[in-house]
Motif scaffolding. Structure first.
Motif, mmCIF file in Angstrom:
data_model
loop_
_atom_site.group_PDB
_atom_site.id
_atom_site.type_symbol
_atom_site.label_atom_id
_atom_site.label_comp_id
_atom_site.label_asym_id
_atom_site.label_seq_id
_atom_site.Cartn_x
_atom_site.Cartn_y
_atom_site.Cartn_z
ATOM 1 N N GLN A 29 0.843 -1.186 0.000
ATOM 2 C CA GLN A 29 0.000 0.000 0.000
ATOM 3 C C GLN A 29 0.882 1.242 0.000
ATOM 4 O OE1 GLN A 29 -2.520 -0.645 3.467
ATOM 5 N NE2 GLN A 29 -4.107 -1.515 2.159
ATOM 6 N N ALA A 30 0.798 1.998 -1.083
ATOM 7 C CA ALA A 30 1.647 3.181 -1.250
ATOM 8 C C ALA A 30 1.021 4.366 -0.508
ATOM 9 C CB ALA A 30 1.823 3.502 -2.728
ATOM 10 N N THR A 31 1.315 4.443 0.779
ATOM 11 C CA THR A 31 0.785 5.537 1.586
ATOM 12 C C THR A 31 1.383 6.863 1.146
ATOM 13 O OG1 THR A 31 0.570 4.020 3.438
ATOM 14 C CG2 THR A 31 0.474 6.368 3.933
ATOM 15 N N SER A 32 2.658 6.854 0.796
ATOM 16 C CA SER A 32 3.300 8.072 0.311
ATOM 17 C C SER A 32 3.946 7.813 -1.037
ATOM 18 C CB SER A 32 4.336 8.589 1.310
ATOM 19 O OG SER A 32 5.412 7.701 1.414
ATOM 20 N N VAL A 33 3.875 8.822 -1.882
ATOM 21 C CA VAL A 33 4.497 8.769 -3.199
ATOM 22 C C VAL A 33 5.289 10.049 -3.410
ATOM 23 C CG1 VAL A 33 4.130 8.701 -5.700
ATOM 24 C CG2 VAL A 33 2.740 7.270 -4.192
ATOM 25 N N ALA A 34 6.543 9.902 -3.744
ATOM 26 C CA ALA A 34 7.390 11.055 -4.046
ATOM 27 C C ALA A 34 7.673 11.068 -5.542
ATOM 28 C CB ALA A 34 8.706 10.985 -3.264
ATOM 29 N N TRP A 35 7.574 12.233 -6.136
ATOM 30 C CA TRP A 35 7.905 12.396 -7.553
ATOM 31 C C TRP A 35 9.228 13.139 -7.657
ATOM 32 C CZ3 TRP A 35 5.395 10.342 -11.697
ATOM 33 C CH2 TRP A 35 4.123 9.790 -11.464
ATOM 34 N N TYR A 36 10.125 12.588 -8.492
ATOM 35 C CA TYR A 36 11.440 13.172 -8.706
ATOM 36 C C TYR A 36 11.655 13.394 -10.204
ATOM 37 C CZ TYR A 36 12.547 11.094 -4.123
ATOM 38 O OH TYR A 36 12.547 10.724 -2.797
ATOM 39 N N SER A 50 3.649 13.226 -1.775
ATOM 40 C CA SER A 50 2.208 13.102 -1.586
ATOM 41 C C SER A 50 1.922 11.982 -0.599
ATOM 42 C CB SER A 50 1.542 12.781 -2.931
ATOM 43 O OG SER A 50 0.190 12.442 -2.735
ATOM 44 N N THR A 51 1.127 12.267 0.407
ATOM 45 C CA THR A 51 0.704 11.256 1.372
ATOM 46 C C THR A 51 -0.810 11.199 1.346
ATOM 47 O OG1 THR A 51 2.621 11.778 2.752
ATOM 48 C CG2 THR A 51 0.860 10.515 3.770
ATOM 49 N N VAL A 52 -1.336 9.984 1.253
ATOM 50 C CA VAL A 52 -2.795 9.834 1.184
ATOM 51 C C VAL A 52 -3.440 10.511 2.383
ATOM 52 C CG1 VAL A 52 -4.674 8.172 1.286
ATOM 53 C CG2 VAL A 52 -2.719 7.726 -0.177
ATOM 54 N N ASN A 53 -4.483 11.258 2.119
ATOM 55 C CA ASN A 53 -5.245 11.975 3.141
ATOM 56 C C ASN A 53 -4.495 13.141 3.767
ATOM 57 O OD1 ASN A 53 -7.457 10.231 2.805
ATOM 58 N ND2 ASN A 53 -6.610 8.782 4.284
ATOM 59 N N SER A 54 -3.417 13.578 3.128
ATOM 60 C CA SER A 54 -2.698 14.780 3.571
ATOM 61 C C SER A 54 -2.426 15.676 2.373
ATOM 62 C CB SER A 54 -1.370 14.410 4.240
ATOM 63 O OG SER A 54 -1.575 13.680 5.420
ATOM 64 N N ALA A 55 -2.093 16.910 2.662
ATOM 65 C CA ALA A 55 -1.789 17.850 1.586
ATOM 66 C C ALA A 55 -0.487 17.440 0.895
ATOM 67 C CB ALA A 55 -1.671 19.253 2.140
ATOM 68 N N ILE A 56 -0.410 17.706 -0.411
ATOM 69 C CA ILE A 56 0.795 17.413 -1.168
ATOM 70 C C ILE A 56 1.794 18.534 -0.925
ATOM 71 C CG2 ILE A 56 1.740 17.066 -3.482
ATOM 72 C CD1 ILE A 56 -1.096 16.012 -4.243
ATOM 73 N N LYS A 57 3.041 18.164 -0.604
ATOM 74 C CA LYS A 57 4.068 19.162 -0.299
ATOM 75 C C LYS A 57 5.021 19.287 -1.476
ATOM 76 C CE LYS A 57 3.813 18.217 4.647
ATOM 77 N NZ LYS A 57 4.539 17.756 5.859
ATOM 78 N N GLY A 95 8.635 7.355 -6.422
ATOM 79 C CA GLY A 95 9.101 6.481 -5.363
ATOM 80 C C GLY A 95 7.980 6.308 -4.357
ATOM 81 N N ALA A 96 7.554 5.079 -4.122
ATOM 82 C CA ALA A 96 6.415 4.815 -3.248
ATOM 83 C C ALA A 96 6.868 4.088 -1.994
ATOM 84 C CB ALA A 96 5.359 3.991 -3.989
#
Lengths: 115, 111
Positions: A29-36, A50-57, A95-96
């Motif tokens: 389960q990819a709770t967080s996904v980072a884009w590079y 990006s974290t599910v149910n949180s704001a994307i930083k 990256g998940a």
């Protein structure tokens, strides 16, 4: 095992147009996904986390207006490059990481070429 | 801010040579430390991690020991093979979920 897929693997777009890329996690389960973005010199720039149910930083120099990200569930994320120009060329990696984990598993990347 | 320094930009070895790639970090607290390997046309593959002082991570014959005193996490392998040719990245992670990567080390192993 933890697998991450990215689509498309390679795309070419005209300067000023937009393109969307996708990231899919399988086996966890990819709770967080980072884009590079990886430059031709092979260095990594973090675009956003990006974290599910949180704001994307978003990192400095990257904005939601330019790189909108969607992370609707624990297996999928997408990012769009709006109004692409030459400086947006590169390999875009996602990256998940799973819940409570700090290890990111990467897809093969989407290579963006802008003409 | 957090940073990772890999001393060697390129390393050229022959098969069965001993490998060392130096990694030093700068961060507050106790970051987690990682090694990734990237082959041509692929994304970075996770090798291993460590999160405590003196903890050793290892995988596929590669190993590194977390050293808070010298802020290092050097990658070593006793006997490299041609198939180990790739780009190796040291990275650190914090509780923010971000990874900070070094600039990478290109390893070329000649048969």
């Amino acid at each position: 095992g933890a697998l991450v897929y990215q689509y498309p693997r390679r795309t070419i777009c005209k300067s000023g147009t937009s393109m969307r890329m996708e990231c899919q996690a399988v086996g966890f389960q990819a709770t967080s996904v980072a884009w590079y973005r990886q430059s031709p010199q092979k260095t990594f720039e973090l675009i956003a986390l990006s974290t599910v149910n949180s704001a994307i930083k978003y990192e400095q120099n990257f904005t939601q207006e330019k790189f909108p990200i969607s992370h609707p569930n624990l297996s999928f994320s997408s990012m769009t490059v709006l109004n692409a120009y030459l400086e947006d060329r590169g390999l875009y990696l996602c990256g998940a990481a799973g819940t409570g984990k700090d290890t990111q598993y990467f897809g093969p990347g989407t290579r963006l070429l802008v003409l | 801010g957090d940073s990772v320094t890999q001393t060697e930009g390129q390393v050229a070895l022959s098969e069965e040579d001993f490998l060392t790639i130096h990694c030093n970090y700068s961060a507050s607290g106790y970051p987690a430390l990682f090694w990734y390997v990237q082959y041509p046309g692929e994304g970075p593959q996770f090798l291993f991690r460590a999160s405590r002082d003196k903890e050793k991570g290892s995988s596929r014959g590669f190993e590194a020991t977390y050293d808070k005193g010298t802020t290092s996490f050097h990658l070593r392998k006793a006997s490299v093979q041609e198939s180990d040719s790739a780009v190796y990245y040291c990275a650190l992670g914090t509780n923010t979920g971000k990874l900070t990567f070094g600039d990478g080390t290109v390893l070329t192993v000649k048969p």
